[in-house]
Design a protein around this motif. Structure first.
Motif, mmCIF file in Angstrom:
data_model
loop_
_atom_site.group_PDB
_atom_site.id
_atom_site.type_symbol
_atom_site.label_atom_id
_atom_site.label_comp_id
_atom_site.label_asym_id
_atom_site.label_seq_id
_atom_site.Cartn_x
_atom_site.Cartn_y
_atom_site.Cartn_z
ATOM 1 N N ASP A 155 0.825 -1.219 0.000
ATOM 2 C CA ASP A 155 0.000 0.000 0.000
ATOM 3 C C ASP A 155 0.854 1.262 0.000
ATOM 4 N N THR A 156 1.998 1.212 0.704
ATOM 5 C CA THR A 156 2.845 2.402 0.778
ATOM 6 C C THR A 156 3.450 2.735 -0.582
ATOM 7 N N PHE A 157 3.496 1.772 -1.468
ATOM 8 C CA PHE A 157 4.026 1.973 -2.811
ATOM 9 C C PHE A 157 3.222 3.022 -3.575
ATOM 10 N N PHE A 158 1.949 3.162 -3.213
ATOM 11 C CA PHE A 158 1.065 4.062 -3.943
ATOM 12 C C PHE A 158 0.902 5.433 -3.277
ATOM 13 N N LEU A 159 1.642 5.672 -2.182
ATOM 14 C CA LEU A 159 1.424 6.899 -1.420
ATOM 15 C C LEU A 159 1.711 8.153 -2.232
ATOM 16 N N GLY A 160 2.746 8.122 -3.066
ATOM 17 C CA GLY A 160 3.129 9.320 -3.785
ATOM 18 C C GLY A 160 2.385 9.522 -5.090
ATOM 19 N N GLY A 161 1.561 8.569 -5.455
ATOM 20 C CA GLY A 161 0.826 8.673 -6.710
ATOM 21 C C GLY A 161 -0.588 9.194 -6.483
ATOM 22 N N ASP A 162 -1.178 9.670 -7.534
ATOM 23 C CA ASP A 162 -2.552 10.173 -7.461
ATOM 24 C C ASP A 162 -3.499 9.028 -7.808
ATOM 25 N N PHE A 163 -3.833 8.202 -6.793
ATOM 26 C CA PHE A 163 -4.648 7.015 -7.003
ATOM 27 C C PHE A 163 -5.977 7.152 -6.268
ATOM 28 N N GLY A 164 -7.072 6.997 -6.993
ATOM 29 C CA GLY A 164 -8.372 6.822 -6.357
ATOM 30 C C GLY A 164 -8.517 5.372 -5.922
ATOM 31 N N ARG A 165 -9.604 5.041 -5.246
ATOM 32 C CA ARG A 165 -9.763 3.684 -4.740
ATOM 33 C C ARG A 165 -9.820 2.654 -5.876
ATOM 34 N N ARG A 166 -10.421 3.010 -7.004
ATOM 35 C CA ARG A 166 -10.507 2.062 -8.123
ATOM 36 C C ARG A 166 -9.133 1.827 -8.731
ATOM 37 N N GLU A 167 -8.374 2.901 -8.941
ATOM 38 C CA GLU A 167 -7.031 2.747 -9.506
ATOM 39 C C GLU A 167 -6.122 1.992 -8.544
ATOM 40 N N LYS A 168 -6.278 2.255 -7.266
ATOM 41 C CA LYS A 168 -5.441 1.575 -6.279
ATOM 42 C C LYS A 168 -5.750 0.084 -6.259
ATOM 43 N N VAL A 169 -7.007 -0.283 -6.214
ATOM 44 C CA VAL A 169 -7.398 -1.692 -6.192
ATOM 45 C C VAL A 169 -6.958 -2.394 -7.471
ATOM 46 N N ALA A 170 -7.149 -1.744 -8.623
ATOM 47 C CA ALA A 170 -6.824 -2.372 -9.899
ATOM 48 C C ALA A 170 -5.315 -2.542 -10.084
ATOM 49 N N THR A 171 -4.550 -1.480 -9.812
ATOM 50 C CA THR A 171 -3.101 -1.538 -10.001
ATOM 51 C C THR A 171 -2.462 -2.476 -8.985
ATOM 52 N N LYS A 172 -2.953 -2.429 -7.760
ATOM 53 C CA LYS A 172 -2.421 -3.332 -6.740
ATOM 54 C C LYS A 172 -2.739 -4.785 -7.094
ATOM 55 N N ALA A 173 -3.905 -5.033 -7.682
ATOM 56 C CA ALA A 173 -4.262 -6.393 -8.082
ATOM 57 C C ALA A 173 -3.267 -6.945 -9.089
ATOM 58 N N MET A 174 -2.819 -6.115 -10.032
ATOM 59 C CA MET A 174 -1.830 -6.563 -11.005
ATOM 60 C C MET A 174 -0.484 -6.839 -10.342
ATOM 61 N N CYS A 175 -0.077 -5.968 -9.432
ATOM 62 C CA CYS A 175 1.175 -6.196 -8.706
ATOM 63 C C CYS A 175 1.098 -7.477 -7.881
#
Length: 259
Positions: A148-168
């Motif tokens: 989750d901390t990987f996304f702290l500096g990016g401009d991620f909404g909940r959908r982008e966070k869930v989707a991108t994290k799912a791929m990772c």
């Protein structure tokens, strides 16, 4: 494994995939703890990898329009580095250590200074996070709270966070499957029926969560995620600690040392 136990695990997998579908994590934390209690660690890791690959892969497909691909590519570089390094030692942790690390993971992530905001679009930062998260994945089976901390500096909404994290996470669990299914000295074997149930249950739970995630606000998403993860983490620290001291404590009772 009996048909009743396979059915019970299937229901659990639906429930944990539902949680992961909502928060992008939590479900995997619960499932790996149950699997570690029921089976040898390599087998638990392989089954968990198959389940989470199905869950995260299906989630990524459902939310594919929201995936940010540059962070995923950066993360994959780090995952490859970690797999290469771990393959040299072929280390397999024992259950108490795995559970203690599992419980400590969310709190490790929160110890990072608030002014540190990683940029997931930068290659070197993605590689560092990918290496650390993949190492943690091979130790505990999960790395979601730290990821989750990987996304702290990016401009991620909940959908982008869930989707991108799912791929990772799909990349991470596939790497874990390779490691525990073929790299270690005594690779795990798995019942194909149980593997099939795991895949179907994970896809079902993920699908059921989609509508609720759409209805949540970003503030609700963050608040519920933090409460849920903290509760699960504290349980695993207590459980892992008990397993660590259980043998010497019971041996002392057997010898009458605490009479």
């Amino acid at each position: 494994m009996t048909s009743i136990m396979i059915a019970a695990l299937g229901l659990l997998m639906v429930a944990t995939a539902f949680l992961s579908g909502l928060f992008g994590m939590a479900g995997g934390l619960i499932l790996i703890g149950v699997l570690l209690a029921l089976m040898p660690l390599p087998t638990a890791m392989v089954l968990h990898a198959i389940t989470q690959m199905a869950s995260n892969g299906w989630r990524a497909l459902l939310w594919r329009a929201h995936i940010r691909w540059r962070p995923v590519a950066n993360y994959m570089v780090g995952a490859a580095i970690a797999l290469a390094a771990w393959s040299l030692t072929r280390y397999v942790p024992d259950k108490p250590m795995a559970l203690l690390m599992l419980g400590a993971t969310p709190f490790m992530a929160r110890l990072l200074p608030t002014n540190i905001k990683p940029d997931p679009d930068r290659l070197w930062q993605g590689s560092v996070y990918g290496t650390i998260c993949m190492g943690l994945m091979l130790m505990t089976g999960v790395s979601g709270p730290l990821l989750d901390t990987f996304f702290l500096g990016g401009d991620f909404g909940r959908r982008e966070k869930v989707a991108t994290k799912a791929m990772c996470q799909l990349v991470s669990h596939f790497t874990k499957l390779i490691y525990f299914g073929g790299v270690i000295d005594q690779p795990a074997t798995l019942d194909p029926v149980l593997a099939g149930v795991a895949i179907a249950a994970s896809m079902l739970g993920t699908t059921l969560a989609r509508r609720i995630l759409e209805a949540m606000t970003d503030q609700q998403f963050v608040a519920w995620s933090n409460k849920l993860i903290s509760t699960i983490a504290c349980y695993y620290i207590a459980y892992g600690g008990w397993l660590l001291v259980r043998t010497p404590v019971l041996a002392t009772f057997d010898k009458g040392g605490l009479q």
